[in-house]
Write a protein that holds these residues in place. Structure first.
Motif, PDB file in Angstrom:
ATOM      1  N   ALA A  28       1.533   2.273  -8.118  1.00 38.50           N
ATOM      2  CA  ALA A  28       1.764   3.638  -8.587  1.00 38.50           C
ATOM      3  C   ALA A  28       1.264   4.692  -7.599  1.00 38.50           C
ATOM      4  O   ALA A  28       1.903   5.738  -7.438  1.00 38.50           O
ATOM      5  CB  ALA A  28       1.079   3.832  -9.942  1.00 38.50           C
ATOM      6  N   PHE A  29       0.143   4.423  -6.947  1.00 38.38           N
ATOM      7  CA  PHE A  29      -0.493   5.490  -6.157  1.00 38.38           C
ATOM      8  C   PHE A  29      -0.466   5.269  -4.652  1.00 38.38           C
ATOM      9  O   PHE A  29      -0.554   6.222  -3.895  1.00 38.38           O
ATOM     10  CB  PHE A  29      -1.950   5.660  -6.595  1.00 38.38           C
ATOM     11  CG  PHE A  29      -2.082   6.054  -8.032  1.00 38.38           C
ATOM     12  CD1 PHE A  29      -1.591   7.274  -8.481  1.00 38.38           C
ATOM     13  CD2 PHE A  29      -2.675   5.210  -8.945  1.00 38.38           C
ATOM     14  CE1 PHE A  29      -1.705   7.644  -9.804  1.00 38.38           C
ATOM     15  CE2 PHE A  29      -2.793   5.564 -10.272  1.00 38.38           C
ATOM     16  CZ  PHE A  29      -2.306   6.786 -10.702  1.00 38.38           C
ATOM     17  N   ARG A  30      -0.340   4.038  -4.194  1.00 34.78           N
ATOM     18  CA  ARG A  30      -0.415   3.790  -2.759  1.00 34.78           C
ATOM     19  C   ARG A  30       0.963   3.695  -2.118  1.00 34.78           C
ATOM     20  O   ARG A  30       1.193   4.248  -1.065  1.00 34.78           O
ATOM     21  CB  ARG A  30      -1.206   2.495  -2.524  1.00 34.78           C
ATOM     22  CG  ARG A  30      -1.276   2.024  -1.109  1.00 34.78           C
ATOM     23  CD  ARG A  30      -2.120   2.954  -0.242  1.00 34.78           C
ATOM     24  NE  ARG A  30      -2.348   2.385   1.073  1.00 34.78           N
ATOM     25  CZ  ARG A  30      -1.597   2.680   2.143  1.00 34.78           C
ATOM     26  NH1 ARG A  30      -0.590   3.508   2.042  1.00 34.78           N
ATOM     27  NH2 ARG A  30      -1.859   2.146   3.306  1.00 34.78           N
ATOM     28  N   TYR A  31       1.855   2.969  -2.744  1.00 33.70           N
ATOM     29  CA  TYR A  31       3.174   2.726  -2.152  1.00 33.70           C
ATOM     30  C   TYR A  31       4.224   3.522  -2.913  1.00 33.70           C
ATOM     31  O   TYR A  31       4.396   3.368  -4.109  1.00 33.70           O
ATOM     32  CB  TYR A  31       3.515   1.237  -2.196  1.00 33.70           C
ATOM     33  CG  TYR A  31       2.569   0.406  -1.362  1.00 33.70           C
ATOM     34  CD1 TYR A  31       2.662   0.398   0.016  1.00 33.70           C
ATOM     35  CD2 TYR A  31       1.569  -0.351  -1.961  1.00 33.70           C
ATOM     36  CE1 TYR A  31       1.793  -0.345   0.787  1.00 33.70           C
ATOM     37  CE2 TYR A  31       0.689  -1.105  -1.195  1.00 33.70           C
ATOM     38  CZ  TYR A  31       0.813  -1.091   0.174  1.00 33.70           C
ATOM     39  OH  TYR A  31      -0.051  -1.824   0.924  1.00 33.70           O
ATOM     40  N   ASP A  32       4.929   4.369  -2.184  1.00 34.11           N
ATOM     41  CA  ASP A  32       5.926   5.245  -2.809  1.00 34.11           C
ATOM     42  C   ASP A  32       7.348   4.709  -2.697  1.00 34.11           C
ATOM     43  O   ASP A  32       8.261   5.280  -3.262  1.00 34.11           O
ATOM     44  CB  ASP A  32       5.879   6.633  -2.161  1.00 34.11           C
ATOM     45  CG  ASP A  32       4.573   7.345  -2.447  1.00 34.11           C
ATOM     46  OD1 ASP A  32       3.957   7.042  -3.489  1.00 34.11           O
ATOM     47  OD2 ASP A  32       4.175   8.188  -1.628  1.00 34.11           O
ATOM     48  N   ASP A  33       7.525   3.623  -1.968  1.00 36.62           N
ATOM     49  CA  ASP A  33       8.883   3.100  -1.787  1.00 36.62           C
ATOM     50  C   ASP A  33       9.117   1.908  -2.705  1.00 36.62           C
ATOM     51  O   ASP A  33       8.473   1.774  -3.741  1.00 36.62           O
ATOM     52  CB  ASP A  33       9.119   2.742  -0.314  1.00 36.62           C
ATOM     53  CG  ASP A  33       8.024   1.838   0.226  1.00 36.62           C
ATOM     54  OD1 ASP A  33       7.053   1.599  -0.503  1.00 36.62           O
ATOM     55  OD2 ASP A  33       8.145   1.374   1.380  1.00 36.62           O
ATOM     56  N   GLY A  36       6.285  -0.439  -4.090  1.00 39.05           N
ATOM     57  CA  GLY A  36       5.507  -0.044  -5.267  1.00 39.05           C
ATOM     58  C   GLY A  36       6.013  -0.694  -6.530  1.00 39.05           C
ATOM     59  O   GLY A  36       5.228  -1.104  -7.398  1.00 39.05           O
ATOM     60  N   TRP A  37       7.335  -0.798  -6.638  1.00 38.32           N
ATOM     61  CA  TRP A  37       7.908  -1.468  -7.813  1.00 38.32           C
ATOM     62  C   TRP A  37       7.533  -2.946  -7.820  1.00 38.32           C
ATOM     63  O   TRP A  37       7.259  -3.529  -8.879  1.00 38.32           O
ATOM     64  CB  TRP A  37       9.423  -1.319  -7.818  1.00 38.32           C
ATOM     65  CG  TRP A  37       9.851   0.073  -8.143  1.00 38.32           C
ATOM     66  CD1 TRP A  37      10.261   1.018  -7.255  1.00 38.32           C
ATOM     67  CD2 TRP A  37       9.890   0.676  -9.436  1.00 38.32           C
ATOM     68  NE1 TRP A  37      10.561   2.173  -7.927  1.00 38.32           N
ATOM     69  CE2 TRP A  37      10.337   1.994  -9.269  1.00 38.32           C
ATOM     70  CE3 TRP A  37       9.586   0.226 -10.714  1.00 38.32           C
ATOM     71  CZ2 TRP A  37      10.488   2.863 -10.319  1.00 38.32           C
ATOM     72  CZ3 TRP A  37       9.740   1.102 -11.773  1.00 38.32           C
ATOM     73  CH2 TRP A  37      10.187   2.403 -11.576  1.00 38.32           C
TER      74      TRP A  37
END
Length: 60
Positions: A28-33, A36-37
């Motif tokens: 949720a907070f570190r990986y935006d691509d 993250g899912w």
């Protein structure tokens, strides 16, 4: 302190809950691509395994 089967399953449940929360937090907070899912999905999988371990307490 002796550790029987139920105590080991309880510790494993708590450890898996903490790891699942950490993975969901990373997703949720570190990986935006798309990664993250993936992290969040694996975290939910850890919750499912923790639920199974909790259900096994007293039955094994």
């Amino acid at each position: 302190m002796t550790m029987n089967k139920n105590t080991v399953l309880a510790w494993a449940t708590w450890i898996m809950i903490f790891v699942g929360l950490a993975l969901i937090g990373l997703g949720a907070f570190r990986y935006d691509d798309v990664a993250g899912w993936g992290f969040a999905a694996v975290g939910v999988g850890f919750f499912a395994n923790a639920w199974v371990f909790n259900a096994l307490k007293g039955r094994v």
